[in-house]
Motif scaffolding. Structure first.
Motif, short mmCIF file in Angstrom:
data_model
loop_
_atom_site.label_atom_id
_atom_site.label_comp_id
_atom_site.label_asym_id
_atom_site.label_seq_id
_atom_site.Cartn_x
_atom_site.Cartn_y
_atom_site.Cartn_z
N ASP A 1 -1.04 4.59 -0.46
CA ASP A 1 -1.93 5.64 0.03
C ASP A 1 -1.57 7.01 -0.52
O ASP A 1 -1.37 7.96 0.20
N ARG B 1 -4.86 11.03 5.12
CA ARG B 1 -5.84 12.07 5.43
C ARG B 1 -6.07 12.20 6.94
O ARG B 1 -6.17 13.29 7.47
N LYS C 1 2.51 6.62 2.11
CA LYS C 1 2.34 6.11 3.47
C LYS C 1 3.50 5.21 3.86
O LYS C 1 3.95 5.23 5.02
N THR D 1 -4.52 6.21 7.45
CA THR D 1 -4.57 6.95 6.20
C THR D 1 -3.83 8.27 6.33
O THR D 1 -3.73 8.85 7.43
N GLN E 1 0.83 -1.19 0.00
CA GLN E 1 0.00 0.00 0.00
C GLN E 1 0.86 1.24 0.00
O GLN E 1 1.89 1.31 0.64
#
Length: 205
Positions: free
Chosen positions: A6, A51, A71, A49, A4
């Motif tokens: 992100d 965000r 990330k 996350t 991941q």
């Protein structure tokens, strides 16, 4: 990190931030790192996350992308104990106990966070938290062990690390108590002799 990244739409591309140390130059970098340390310590990697980190840090998601890119890179910065170890271990064994206390206290004040304490909260079983513990062991505990004279340096290094983590927990728990109000020098007077005994024990270990 489970593949991941992100990315944030509208970001500025991949940033170059790679370490967890360094002074904030007004860019919000340290605020991002503080928020990220809390996020990765308390929640599984997949649930974190950019965000949410941005919201806690009080910055825009695109600023995180500017500094760290993804990330995964942000996590790697959080998991880097190298800069903290450089500062904490920058003294010879004969005076290392006091230096460890004063350097820890100085870092807590300047960075508004403990340089080591995040490892205490990384006790989950997922790969990322395991990596955090492994980095702490390799970058701090094993480096400390290599500096210690005498027998049993590995055990003594682990006990010293535990004492430093305990000091961080105490100061966080009693931040409005006497421990939180004590001067750095007074805390060093009380705490450093215990560490110094582990660093340079009078009797063989």
């Amino acid at each position: 990190m489970n593949g991941q990244t992100d990315h944030i739409p509208g970001g500025t591309g991949e940033g170059g931030g790679t370490t967890g140390g360094g002074a904030d130059t007004g860019t919000g970098r340290q605020a991002i790192l503080r928020a990220a340390r809390r996020a990765f310590a308390f929640r599984p990697y997949a649930e974190v996350t950019l965000r949410a980190i941005a919201a806690e840090a009080g910055v825009s998601p695109s600023l995180i992308v500017k500094h760290f890119g993804t990330k995964e890179r942000l996590f790697n910065a959080v998991a880097d104990f190298g800069p903290a170890a450089d500062a904490l271990l920058a003294a010879p064994p004969a005076s290392l106990g006091r230096h460890l206390v004063l350097a820890l206290l100085s870092s807590r004040r300047e960075q508004q966070s403990d340089p080591l304490l995040r490892v205490v909260f990384s006790l989950g079983k997922d790969d990322e938290r395991t990596l955090l513990r492994e980095r702490f062991d390799a970058q701090f505990t094993q480096r400390l062990a290599a500096l210690l004279p005498g027998a049993g340096p590995g055990l003594r290094a682990e006990l010293i690390a535990g004492q430093l983590l305990g000091l961080g927990v105490t100061l966080s728990l009693y931040r409005t108590g006497e421990a939180g109000r004590a001067t750095d020098e007074h805390l060093a007077d009380l705490y450093a002799p215990v560490l110094q005994h582990l660093i340079t024990p009078a009797d063989p270990v």
